[in-house]
Design an enzyme around this catalytic site. Structure first.
Site, mmCIF file in Angstrom:
data_model
loop_
_atom_site.group_PDB
_atom_site.id
_atom_site.type_symbol
_atom_site.label_atom_id
_atom_site.label_comp_id
_atom_site.label_asym_id
_atom_site.label_seq_id
_atom_site.Cartn_x
_atom_site.Cartn_y
_atom_site.Cartn_z
ATOM 1 N N HIS A 189 62.461 43.948 70.583
ATOM 2 C CA HIS A 189 61.714 44.644 69.537
ATOM 3 C C HIS A 189 60.220 44.606 69.784
ATOM 4 O O HIS A 189 59.499 45.522 69.396
ATOM 5 C CB HIS A 189 62.069 44.092 68.153
ATOM 6 N N GLU A 430 81.598 62.638 80.236
ATOM 7 C CA GLU A 430 81.067 61.345 80.693
ATOM 8 C C GLU A 430 82.057 60.600 81.577
ATOM 9 O O GLU A 430 81.856 59.430 81.896
ATOM 10 C CB GLU A 430 80.588 60.486 79.516
ATOM 11 N N ASP A 454 77.394 56.999 81.088
ATOM 12 C CA ASP A 454 78.746 56.607 81.501
ATOM 13 C C ASP A 454 79.191 57.376 82.737
ATOM 14 O O ASP A 454 79.885 56.831 83.594
ATOM 15 C CB ASP A 454 79.742 56.828 80.354
ATOM 16 N N CYS A 501 72.787 64.387 77.316
ATOM 17 C CA CYS A 501 72.296 63.451 76.289
ATOM 18 C C CYS A 501 72.182 62.018 76.795
ATOM 19 O O CYS A 501 71.806 61.129 76.042
ATOM 20 C CB CYS A 501 73.160 63.512 75.037
#
Ligand code: PEP
Ligand code: MG
Length: 552
Positions: A189, A430, A454, A501
């Site tokens: 983070h 994928e 993937d 994507c």
């Protein structure tokens, strides 16, 4: 001159004096108490105070870096309210008579270890969050103030072992030019916040950091993950130029809001944002995304700690569609298994989870689970432009079964008199099987979205989570590109649209190749939307180019 190499966690160049801060929380020695009731009260007081401080940070983050990034401080509050966490500290005080500070430290470390052993890279990083919240409680119990980064004087580059997210958020952008750490990870983070705040940083420097001395003049190159101490004049001048160029580039990107993503020869490309939570829509809109190209729905199951009801899911999908206001939203149906776990849904341990019971394979077996999601999606479709896609497809039979279940849900809603809307139906490409059979799949669906994360893993037989083979994991490998080309070509021949994507959608080295193959949509992390628009604007597809594939 000294040159140190780490990981570029946030892009940009910073030039200034380095200043070491000692923000490491001192370890608490094992200590026992007699009055365990009083000790539990002390822990409770510190825990509640910590929650209060985190709420203040949450509000501050909301105003300074936006609602999406501020969520981390809500999560920190939730971790402090978590029954398992609280009970563990209570038990260590009650049974072992440990002091509250030692019990909180032990519990924090145990939970951090648990997270760091997880497969999912994102969840592994929650280990740092656990350390962040337990240090806060330990400090409060010891009457010590947290290291106050907001008090830093002058314009400096911070050097530290690591920075906690709660420290990063408090950095004053006018005074902190950048930061460097020996530890850290790109998906922590702290790194995410640094990128959003536009603070250049280099992390993972390890022992090399000890080669710097407080006050050294350094150049921090966040693009390449490099630090140069006491650089010669010529190099310094080059970096000043690079810094100015990057500043101009960032300013130019802002002017691209509202500009169509069109190549020089007039081909319209859709640049969408990937989201994992409804609140991420804020950054898609802030970066002028033309749609959502991948809404990963696993968050619903992870946050909920079980199977969320049809109504809960409906509200989440509706809120995204309403906020996108007619722009396309591509929701991916549940993709659990392999690296994606949900606490409330137990999946049996498998030897090869990436090749096992996951995604659509689970949904087609556990039909009640799948139908709940499909019904929620059909109902939400009334509120915008919805497209749904199925992950991990390998056969025509799977597509037909999934479509059949959509039909069953539609009929059920019809009979129950519940309103529902229309949506596009697509699949993710994928797996190599899906790419190779894409000419058979295309007539069955409205679109393809190529999941190169993937697709790369399965084509190259390289585990995307295994750092040891990280150098072999390459979406630009010609084998992967050939499969992308096959899928894009099948889509074109059957008149359906085809997008990408996976993370490689934001790889500017691949943009022109993808567009030449016939890809018309790129879905990327929201922060990359304008950069991709800038790239698309620079491309001219009408010029004859040696085709990339002819060289592979
Ligand atoms: C992909 O595999 O490329 C993809 C976008 O899905 P995920 O990263 O969620 O597996
Ligand atoms: Mg995937």
């Amino acid at each position: 001159m000294k040159r140190l190499t780490g990981i570029g966690a946030s892009r940009g160049v910073a030039i200034g004096k380095v200043h070491f801060i000692d923000n490491v929380v001192k370890r608490v020695e094992c200590d026992t108490v007699v009055d365990t009731v009083l000790e539990m009260e002390r822990f409770e007081e510190a825990r509640l105070k910590a929650i209060e401080m985190l709420e203040e940070l949450h509000q501050k983050a909301k105003n300074t870096v936006g609602p999406e990034e501020s969520i981390i401080f809500e999560i920190h509050q939730l971790l402090l309210r978590d029954n398992d966490y609280v009970n563990s500290v209570h038990e260590l005080i009650a049974k072992s008579h440990y002091s509250a500070a030692y019990a909180a430290q032990q519990t924090g470390e145990r939970f951090a270890q648990m997270f760091s052993a997880m497969e999912d890279a994102y969840l592994r990083e929650r280990s740092a969050d656990m350390i962040d919240i337990s240090s806060r409680v330990v400090r409060l119990l010891q009457g010590e103030a947290a290291y106050d980064v907001s008090q830093i004087k002058g314009q400096i580059i911070i050097a530290a072992k690591d920075l906690l997210p709660s420290e990063t958020i408090q950095l004053d952008r006018d005074r902190v030019l950048g930061f460097v750490t020996s530890g850290g990870s790109q998906v922590s983070h702290s790194s995410i916040l640094a990128r959003t705040m536009g603070i250049p940083s280099v992390i993972g420097l390890g022992d090399q950091l000890a080669e710097l001395v407080d006050g050294d003049m350094i150049v921090l190159d966040g693009f390449n993950g490099v630090l140069i101490a006491n650089p010669p004049d010529k190099l310094l001048k080059d970096y000043h130029c690079k810094q100015a160029e990057y500043q101009l580039y960032r300013e130019r990107l802002q002017t691209l809001k509202g500009v169509p993503s069109r190549t020089q020869d007039g081909v319209e490309i859709e640049i969408y944002g990937n989201i994992g939570h409804p609140s991420d829509v804020d950054s898609v809109l802030a970066n002028d995304g033309q749609g959502v190209g991948l809404f990963r729905t696993e968050f619903l199951y992870m946050e909920y700690g079980g199977i969320p009801s049809e109504q809960t899911q409906f509200e989440a999908y509706r809120s995204v569609l309403e906020r996108m206001n007619g722009r396309r939203v591509v929701v991916r149906t549940l993709d659990l298994g392999a690296d994606k776990a949900a606490p409330g849904i137990s999946l049996p341990a498998e030897e090869n989870p990436a090749l096992g019971y996951r995604a659509l394979r689970i949904c087609l077996k556990e039909q009640a689970l799948f139908k709940t999601q499909l019904r929620a999606l059909l109902r939400a479709a009334l509120y915008g432009h919805l497209a749904i896609m199925f992950p991990m497809v390998i056969s025509l039979d799977e597509i037909r079964q999934a479509k059949e279940l959509v039909e069953v849900c539609r009929e059920e809603l019809e009979q129950e008199g519940i309103p529902y809307g229309d949506m596009e139906l697509g699949i993710m490409i994928e797996t190599p099987a899906a790419a190779l059979l894409s000419d058979l799949f295309a007539p069955e669906v409205d679109f393809f979205s190529i999941g190169t994360n993937d697709l790369t893993q399965y084509t190259l037989a390289v585990d995307r989570m295994n750092m040891k083979v990280g150098d072999l994991y390459d979406p630009r490998n010609p084998a992967v590109l050939r499969l992308v080309q096959i899928a894009a070509e099948s889509a074109r021949r059957h008149g359906i649209w085809c997008g990408v994507c996976g993370e490689s959608a934001a790889d500017r080295r691949l943009t022109e190749h993808y567009l030449r193959m016939g890809v018309t949509e790129l879905s990327v992390t929201p922060a990359s939307i304008l950069e991709m628009r800038e790239k698309v604007l620079s491309i001219n597809l009408s010029t004859e180019k040696e085709h990339f594939m002819s060289r592979v």
